[in-house]
Design a protein around this motif. Structure first.
Motif, PDB file in Angstrom:
ATOM      1  N   ARG A 118      17.298  34.936  90.956  1.00  2.00           N
ATOM      2  CA  ARG A 118      16.873  36.149  90.240  1.00  2.00           C
ATOM      3  C   ARG A 118      15.895  35.804  89.117  1.00  2.00           C
ATOM      4  O   ARG A 118      14.916  36.519  88.896  1.00  2.00           O
ATOM      5  N   ALA A 119      16.146  34.694  88.410  1.00  3.02           N
ATOM      6  CA  ALA A 119      15.253  34.290  87.321  1.00  3.02           C
ATOM      7  C   ALA A 119      13.869  33.933  87.853  1.00  3.02           C
ATOM      8  O   ALA A 119      12.846  34.327  87.273  1.00  3.02           O
ATOM      9  N   VAL A 120      13.812  33.212  88.961  1.00  5.74           N
ATOM     10  CA  VAL A 120      12.525  32.843  89.556  1.00  5.74           C
ATOM     11  C   VAL A 120      11.773  34.090  90.013  1.00  5.74           C
ATOM     12  O   VAL A 120      10.573  34.223  89.773  1.00  5.74           O
ATOM     13  N   GLU A 121      12.475  35.014  90.652  1.00  5.51           N
ATOM     14  CA  GLU A 121      11.838  36.260  91.070  1.00  5.51           C
ATOM     15  C   GLU A 121      11.299  37.018  89.864  1.00  5.51           C
ATOM     16  O   GLU A 121      10.150  37.470  89.864  1.00  5.51           O
ATOM     17  N   ARG A 122      12.105  37.128  88.810  1.00  8.04           N
ATOM     18  CA  ARG A 122      11.705  37.859  87.604  1.00  8.04           C
ATOM     19  C   ARG A 122      10.464  37.223  86.966  1.00  8.04           C
ATOM     20  O   ARG A 122       9.490  37.910  86.644  1.00  8.04           O
ATOM     21  N   THR A 137      -4.802  37.606  94.654  1.00  5.41           N
ATOM     22  CA  THR A 137      -4.221  36.267  94.683  1.00  5.41           C
ATOM     23  C   THR A 137      -3.985  35.880  96.139  1.00  5.41           C
ATOM     24  O   THR A 137      -4.190  36.702  97.027  1.00  5.41           O
ATOM     25  N   SER A 138      -3.563  34.664  96.359  1.00  2.00           N
ATOM     26  CA  SER A 138      -3.308  34.201  97.725  1.00  2.00           C
ATOM     27  C   SER A 138      -1.845  33.801  97.876  1.00  2.00           C
ATOM     28  O   SER A 138      -1.147  33.559  96.884  1.00  2.00           O
ATOM     29  N   ALA A 139      -1.413  33.711  99.117  1.00  2.00           N
ATOM     30  CA  ALA A 139      -0.038  33.284  99.380  1.00  2.00           C
ATOM     31  C   ALA A 139       0.195  31.885  98.824  1.00  2.00           C
ATOM     32  O   ALA A 139       1.264  31.597  98.264  1.00  2.00           O
ATOM     33  N   ALA A 140      -0.782  31.005  98.936  1.00  2.00           N
ATOM     34  CA  ALA A 140      -0.639  29.644  98.405  1.00  2.00           C
ATOM     35  C   ALA A 140      -0.488  29.659  96.883  1.00  2.00           C
ATOM     36  O   ALA A 140       0.344  28.915  96.330  1.00  2.00           O
ATOM     37  N   GLU A 141      -1.262  30.488  96.206  1.00  2.00           N
ATOM     38  CA  GLU A 141      -1.147  30.592  94.743  1.00  2.00           C
ATOM     39  C   GLU A 141       0.214  31.158  94.342  1.00  2.00           C
ATOM     40  O   GLU A 141       0.793  30.730  93.338  1.00  2.00           O
ATOM     41  N   ILE A 142       0.709  32.102  95.118  1.00  2.00           N
ATOM     42  CA  ILE A 142       2.024  32.682  94.826  1.00  2.00           C
ATOM     43  C   ILE A 142       3.102  31.612  94.963  1.00  2.00           C
ATOM     44  O   ILE A 142       3.979  31.487  94.111  1.00  2.00           O
ATOM     45  N   TRP A 143       3.041  30.827  96.047  1.00  2.00           N
ATOM     46  CA  TRP A 143       4.058  29.792  96.248  1.00  2.00           C
ATOM     47  C   TRP A 143       4.007  28.759  95.131  1.00  2.00           C
ATOM     48  O   TRP A 143       5.042  28.297  94.654  1.00  2.00           O
ATOM     49  N   THR A 144       2.823  28.417  94.669  1.00  2.00           N
ATOM     50  CA  THR A 144       2.691  27.494  93.532  1.00  2.00           C
ATOM     51  C   THR A 144       3.349  28.087  92.289  1.00  2.00           C
ATOM     52  O   THR A 144       4.054  27.389  91.552  1.00  2.00           O
ATOM     53  N   ALA A 145       3.149  29.383  92.061  1.00  2.00           N
ATOM     54  CA  ALA A 145       3.765  30.055  90.913  1.00  2.00           C
ATOM     55  C   ALA A 145       5.282  30.081  91.046  1.00  2.00           C
ATOM     56  O   ALA A 145       6.002  29.899  90.056  1.00  2.00           O
ATOM     57  N   VAL A 146       5.776  30.314  92.252  1.00  4.08           N
ATOM     58  CA  VAL A 146       7.225  30.298  92.488  1.00  4.08           C
ATOM     59  C   VAL A 146       7.772  28.911  92.161  1.00  4.08           C
ATOM     60  O   VAL A 146       8.789  28.783  91.455  1.00  4.08           O
ATOM     61  N   CYS A 147       7.118  27.880  92.631  1.00  6.73           N
ATOM     62  CA  CYS A 147       7.580  26.506  92.369  1.00  6.73           C
ATOM     63  C   CYS A 147       7.545  26.189  90.877  1.00  6.73           C
ATOM     64  O   CYS A 147       8.443  25.517  90.353  1.00  6.73           O
ATOM     65  N   SER A 148       6.541  26.693  90.170  1.00  9.50           N
ATOM     66  CA  SER A 148       6.474  26.510  88.718  1.00  9.50           C
ATOM     67  C   SER A 148       7.609  27.244  88.024  1.00  9.50           C
ATOM     68  O   SER A 148       8.180  26.739  87.054  1.00  9.50           O
ATOM     69  N   ALA A 149       7.937  28.434  88.517  1.00 15.88           N
ATOM     70  CA  ALA A 149       9.053  29.197  87.945  1.00 15.88           C
ATOM     71  C   ALA A 149      10.372  28.467  88.164  1.00 15.88           C
ATOM     72  O   ALA A 149      11.252  28.478  87.297  1.00 15.88           O
ATOM     73  N   VAL A 150      10.514  27.805  89.313  1.00 19.64           N
ATOM     74  CA  VAL A 150      11.717  27.008  89.577  1.00 19.64           C
ATOM     75  C   VAL A 150      11.823  25.904  88.542  1.00 19.64           C
ATOM     76  O   VAL A 150      12.886  25.678  87.952  1.00 19.64           O
ATOM     77  N   LYS A 170       5.113  39.536  99.004  1.00 14.40           N
ATOM     78  CA  LYS A 170       6.367  39.981  98.389  1.00 14.40           C
ATOM     79  C   LYS A 170       7.248  38.783  98.146  1.00 14.40           C
ATOM     80  O   LYS A 170       7.332  37.889  98.973  1.00 14.40           O
ATOM     81  N   VAL A 171       7.913  38.759  97.001  1.00 21.48           N
ATOM     82  CA  VAL A 171       9.001  37.811  96.772  1.00 21.48           C
ATOM     83  C   VAL A 171      10.285  38.617  96.775  1.00 21.48           C
ATOM     84  O   VAL A 171      10.286  39.797  96.424  1.00 21.48           O
ATOM     85  N   GLY A 172      11.374  37.996  97.169  1.00 20.39           N
ATOM     86  CA  GLY A 172      12.639  38.717  97.198  1.00 20.39           C
ATOM     87  C   GLY A 172      13.805  37.773  97.366  1.00 20.39           C
ATOM     88  O   GLY A 172      13.641  36.624  97.760  1.00 20.39           O
ATOM     89  N   ILE A 173      14.954  38.278  97.056  1.00 14.47           N
ATOM     90  CA  ILE A 173      16.186  37.499  97.118  1.00 14.47           C
ATOM     91  C   ILE A 173      17.066  38.064  98.214  1.00 14.47           C
ATOM     92  O   ILE A 173      17.199  39.286  98.341  1.00 14.47           O
ATOM     93  N   CYS A 174      17.652  37.180  98.996  1.00 14.10           N
ATOM     94  CA  CYS A 174      18.624  37.628  99.994  1.00 14.10           C
ATOM     95  C   CYS A 174      19.639  36.522 100.235  1.00 14.10           C
ATOM     96  O   CYS A 174      19.357  35.345 100.026  1.00 14.10           O
ATOM     97  N   GLU A 175      20.802  36.940 100.638  1.00 13.63           N
ATOM     98  CA  GLU A 175      21.849  35.990 100.980  1.00 13.63           C
ATOM     99  C   GLU A 175      21.521  35.379 102.334  1.00 13.63           C
ATOM    100  O   GLU A 175      21.154  36.074 103.278  1.00 13.63           O
TER     101      GLU A 175
END
Length: 107
Positions: free
Chosen positions: A46-50, A83-96, A10-15
């Protein structure tokens, strides 16, 4: 975040503050935080999550239900069988890199 009993991530946003209990509640429900990333602006988080979730859906990867039932935050989930957690984190970093500056994004 991952939940091994669902084989889900899961990806998510929190304060990020002492008054926010969202991560605590997810933890009580069996989720484990793997990585976090801080953003200066919530809109960037929010943009990275989207972008991340849209990439999953574009591949035909649906959200993960719990025995066919929806739960809080299920729309931001993906199966760890595709997919894997590592692949997800790579995708998150690419979205950043595709958005802006590194609020709180959690996986």
């Amino acid at each position: 975040m991952i939940k091994s009993t669902l084989a889900a991530a899961k990806v998510g946003i929190c304060e990020h503050s002492p008054k926010n209990s969202r991560l605590y509640e997810h933890g009580r429900n069996g989720w484990t935080v793997l990585n976090t990333m801080s953003f200066r602006l919530g809109r960037d988080a929010r943009a990275v999550e989207r972008i991340t979730v849209e990439s999953w859906r574009a591949r035909g990867w649906p959200p993960v239900l719990d025995n066919g039932l929806a739960y809080d935050g299920y729309t931001e989930t993906v199966s760890l069988r595709v997919t894997s957690a590592a692949e997800i984190w790579t995708a998150v970093c690419s979205a950043v890199a595709a958005t802006a500056k590194p609020s709180e994004l959690v996986i």
